[in-house]
Each structure stands twice: as C-alpha cells, then as structure tokens.
Design a protein around this motif. Structure first.
Motif, PDB file in Angstrom:
ATOM      1  N   GLY A   1      -0.862 -11.008  -3.429  1.00 45.51           N
ATOM      2  CA  GLY A   1      -1.226  -9.617  -3.114  1.00 45.51           C
ATOM      3  C   GLY A   1       0.083  -8.064  -3.051  1.00 45.51           C
ATOM      4  O   GLY A   1       1.110  -9.048  -2.224  1.00 45.51           O
ATOM      5  N   PHE A   2      -0.082  -7.561  -2.175  1.00 44.95           N
ATOM      6  CA  PHE A   2       0.757  -6.235  -1.323  1.00 44.95           C
ATOM      7  C   PHE A   2       1.037  -6.179  -0.165  1.00 44.95           C
ATOM      8  O   PHE A   2      -0.875  -5.466   0.013  1.00 44.95           O
ATOM      9  N   GLY A   3       1.594  -6.249   1.096  1.00 47.33           N
ATOM     10  CA  GLY A   3       1.515  -5.466   1.909  1.00 47.33           C
ATOM     11  C   GLY A   3       1.087  -3.905   2.108  1.00 47.33           C
ATOM     12  O   GLY A   3       1.542  -2.534   1.276  1.00 47.33           O
ATOM     13  N   GLU A   4       0.261  -3.276   2.720  1.00 49.05           N
ATOM     14  CA  GLU A   4      -0.373  -2.083   2.803  1.00 49.05           C
ATOM     15  C   GLU A   4       0.637  -1.073   3.267  1.00 49.05           C
ATOM     16  O   GLU A   4       1.266  -1.359   4.541  1.00 49.05           O
ATOM     17  N   GLY A   5       0.823   0.238   3.267  1.00 50.98           N
ATOM     18  CA  GLY A   5       1.798   1.285   3.455  1.00 50.98           C
ATOM     19  C   GLY A   5       3.226   0.567   3.287  1.00 50.98           C
ATOM     20  O   GLY A   5       3.550   1.301   3.898  1.00 50.98           O
ATOM     21  N   LYS A   6       3.695  -0.250   1.920  1.00 54.45           N
ATOM     22  CA  LYS A   6       4.856   0.325   1.185  1.00 54.45           C
ATOM     23  C   LYS A   6       4.819   0.533   0.508  1.00 54.45           C
ATOM     24  O   LYS A   6       5.762  -0.343  -0.557  1.00 54.45           O
ATOM     25  N   HIS A   7       4.305   0.448  -0.139  1.00 56.24           N
ATOM     26  CA  HIS A   7       4.012   1.736  -1.705  1.00 56.24           C
ATOM     27  C   HIS A   7       3.424   2.552  -1.348  1.00 56.24           C
ATOM     28  O   HIS A   7       1.918   3.186  -0.751  1.00 56.24           O
ATOM     29  N   LEU A   8       3.167   2.988  -2.848  1.00 59.22           N
ATOM     30  CA  LEU A   8       3.363   4.946  -2.844  1.00 59.22           C
ATOM     31  C   LEU A   8       1.098   5.083  -3.156  1.00 59.22           C
ATOM     32  O   LEU A   8       0.598   5.928  -2.504  1.00 59.22           O
ATOM     33  N   GLY A   9       0.314   3.477  -3.223  1.00 60.68           N
ATOM     34  CA  GLY A   9      -0.894   3.761  -3.387  1.00 60.68           C
ATOM     35  C   GLY A   9      -1.242   4.680  -4.699  1.00 60.68           C
ATOM     36  O   GLY A   9      -2.631   4.584  -4.258  1.00 60.68           O
ATOM     37  N   ILE A  10      -0.466   4.292  -5.250  1.00 61.38           N
ATOM     38  CA  ILE A  10      -0.739   4.424  -7.265  1.00 61.38           C
ATOM     39  C   ILE A  10      -0.882   3.176  -7.735  1.00 61.38           C
ATOM     40  O   ILE A  10      -0.054   2.677  -7.749  1.00 61.38           O
ATOM     41  N   TYR A  11      -2.277   3.156  -8.452  1.00 63.16           N
ATOM     42  CA  TYR A  11      -2.836   2.119  -8.919  1.00 63.16           C
ATOM     43  C   TYR A  11      -3.015   1.947 -10.120  1.00 63.16           C
ATOM     44  O   TYR A  11      -3.679   2.994 -10.453  1.00 63.16           O
ATOM     45  N   LEU A  12      -2.675   0.738 -11.386  1.00 60.52           N
ATOM     46  CA  LEU A  12      -3.078   0.897 -12.733  1.00 60.52           C
ATOM     47  C   LEU A  12      -3.909   0.027 -12.487  1.00 60.52           C
ATOM     48  O   LEU A  12      -3.368  -2.066 -12.846  1.00 60.52           O
ATOM     49  N   GLY A  13      -5.550  -0.495 -12.786  1.00 65.50           N
ATOM     50  CA  GLY A  13      -5.292  -1.464 -12.321  1.00 65.50           C
ATOM     51  C   GLY A  13      -5.728  -2.170 -11.276  1.00 65.50           C
ATOM     52  O   GLY A  13      -6.073  -1.197  -9.531  1.00 65.50           O
ATOM     53  N   ALA A  14      -5.489  -3.309 -10.670  1.00 66.95           N
ATOM     54  CA  ALA A  14      -4.558  -3.480  -9.134  1.00 66.95           C
ATOM     55  C   ALA A  14      -3.228  -3.925  -8.829  1.00 66.95           C
ATOM     56  O   ALA A  14      -2.702  -4.249  -8.272  1.00 66.95           O
ATOM     57  N   VAL A  15      -2.525  -3.488  -9.544  1.00 67.51           N
ATOM     58  CA  VAL A  15      -1.375  -3.316 -10.014  1.00 67.51           C
ATOM     59  C   VAL A  15      -0.750  -1.311  -8.972  1.00 67.51           C
ATOM     60  O   VAL A  15      -0.803  -1.079  -9.691  1.00 67.51           O
ATOM     61  N   PRO A  16       0.346  -2.127  -8.667  1.00 66.67           N
ATOM     62  CA  PRO A  16       1.097  -0.991  -7.648  1.00 66.67           C
ATOM     63  C   PRO A  16       1.739  -0.278  -8.861  1.00 66.67           C
ATOM     64  O   PRO A  16       2.997  -1.001  -9.447  1.00 66.67           O
ATOM     65  N   LEU A  17       1.934   1.041  -8.749  1.00 73.17           N
ATOM     66  CA  LEU A  17       2.797   2.090  -9.569  1.00 73.17           C
ATOM     67  C   LEU A  17       4.219   1.042  -9.555  1.00 73.17           C
ATOM     68  O   LEU A  17       4.826   0.791 -10.356  1.00 73.17           O
TER      69      LEU A  17
END
Length: 115
Positions: A67-83
């Motif tokens: 998974g990915f740490g919260e707050g380290k990406h823009l929060g836009i997802y395609l399915g479960a994958v961060p942009l």
C-alpha cells in the motif's frame, strides 16, 4: 513540500521530466520532421505497458500485498492505484520506449557507415 501530499508527484516529475525532455530533444535533432510520428508511435507501447503494470498494481494493492502511506500522494485514485503510481508506470515506459527508439536509430546509423 516534500512532507506533503505533493511529495510523490514532485519527486516523480523531478526524476522523469528532465530525462524525457532530453530524449525528446535528441529525438527531434536526430529525426527532425519524423520526430512527432515516431514519438507518438513510441507512446502506444508505453501506454499499453503502463496500463498493464497499473492493473497488476491494483490487484496487489487490493489483495493487501502493499500500500501507500497516507498523506504522501495527491489522493486521486484509479481503482486502488494512486495517480502518481500510474504516472510512474507510464513515464518509465515512455523512457524505455524512447530509449530503445534512439538506441535502434544509433545502431542503424552505425551499420549504415560500416562497409
């Protein structure tokens, strides 16, 4: 800014942007008027591979493999994958496709000079 939700995106653009720009400049200098069609042709396999890897990533995230740490990406997802992750796969594939294109052009140019 590096501890914000923009961190992944900024690192990605700083890592991939200059190299793709360099490749595009070399492509333009070497192929001149054919550079546009060649660039578009290189994008097709890059997008196919990028989408394939994103699907595999989606399945792994959905299964809890990573998974990915919260707050380290823009929060836009395609399915479960961060942009940003999707962009990583596509930009990496673009670098590989353009690199192979330029490498093969160099080889063909070299072979044309060898008697």
């Amino acid at each position: 800014m590096m501890d914000s939700r923009w961190a992944y995106f900024i690192h990605l653009m700083a890592w991939a942007g200059p190299f793709i720009l360099l490749q595009a400049v070399v492509l333009r200098l070497y192929f001149r008027e054919r550079a546009g069609p060649i660039f578009r042709a290189a994008l097709v396999p890059a997008l196919v591979v990028g989408v394939y890897l994103s699907i595999a990533d989606h399945l792994a995230i959905a299964e809890g493999i990573w998974g990915f740490g919260e707050g380290k990406h823009l929060g836009i997802y395609l399915g479960a994958v961060p942009l940003e992750e999707l962009l990583f796969f596509v930009l990496t594939s673009v670098m590989v496709a353009l690199g192979l294109t330029l490498f093969l052009a160099l080889l063909s140019r070299r072979e044309a000079r060898v008697p």
